[in-house]
Design an enzyme around this catalytic site. Sequence first.
Site, mmCIF file in Angstrom:
data_model
loop_
_atom_site.group_PDB
_atom_site.id
_atom_site.type_symbol
_atom_site.label_atom_id
_atom_site.label_comp_id
_atom_site.label_asym_id
_atom_site.label_seq_id
_atom_site.Cartn_x
_atom_site.Cartn_y
_atom_site.Cartn_z
ATOM 1 N N TYR A 227 40.708 20.744 38.755
ATOM 2 C CA TYR A 227 41.895 21.178 39.507
ATOM 3 C C TYR A 227 42.271 22.624 39.150
ATOM 4 C CZ TYR A 227 46.687 21.606 41.132
ATOM 5 O OH TYR A 227 47.829 22.042 41.745
ATOM 6 N N SER B 76 48.539 27.826 42.022
ATOM 7 C CA SER B 76 49.283 27.078 41.014
ATOM 8 C C SER B 76 49.442 27.940 39.771
ATOM 9 C CB SER B 76 48.494 25.821 40.643
ATOM 10 O OG SER B 76 48.950 25.262 39.429
#
Length: 259
Positions: free
Chosen positions: A153, A140
């Site tokens: 996360y 990400s």
Amino acid sequence: KMKEYILITGASSGIGYHMAVQLAELKKDLILVARSEDKLKKLASELIGIYGISVEYIVKDLSVVENAVALYREVQDRNLLVTGLVNNAGVGTYGEFTKTSLEEELKMIDLNISSLVALNKLFVKDMVARKSGRIMNISSLMAFLPFPYYSVYSATKTFVLAFTETLASELEGTGVVVTTLCPGPIDTGFYNEEMLQANMMKSNKPVKPEVVAKEGVKLLLHGKGKKIVGFMNWFLSNVPRVTPDFLMMKIKKNLAAKG
């Protein structure tokens, strides 16, 4: 000659779903993995019907690490040859760390990290033995820009990037290529209402999952290294290099907060 399959985790929605469709268009045989049998069954029969390819599906919840090992064993038992692997299954939570669920976060670590490592480990050994294969792990933009309120996360995606880059280096010369796709915000069910109200989403609009999937397919089949999807995201990923840490964290906190 044995059929060569590309296995995609998290194949029932988002990037995984669109990658499955785009790989099917390229006549690639697929193994689809997700938790939802209904969605997998429907997608598999559609892809078989439209593209005449071979599609297998395996129902597994990869937030339980044992299921990653079971998935590999099932592929072996069914005598399926996996020459491509896309580790796309992942979840994220948004919120103050003191208020988010510990149970959910530990499951997230198991899904985003532990199962991903297990699948890399198990499949890569076979690929090295055959001197060919391609693996793509999905990280990400947050691997470059860890965000407040996405603490666990962000950290899982930072792990994925570091792990993949080092594994790729170890595998140089083996015929096995491991790559990392790093999308920014994507327009999928991944973001809940709360996340979408964050300032970051207003400044850096989510892109369509099919656009990210297209970049993913290219990287999986032909690419090397890591790929950040979208110029704005590439730009943002480089901001920390030229910005002092204390200022960077202030900026990110502001972006992650709700406007």
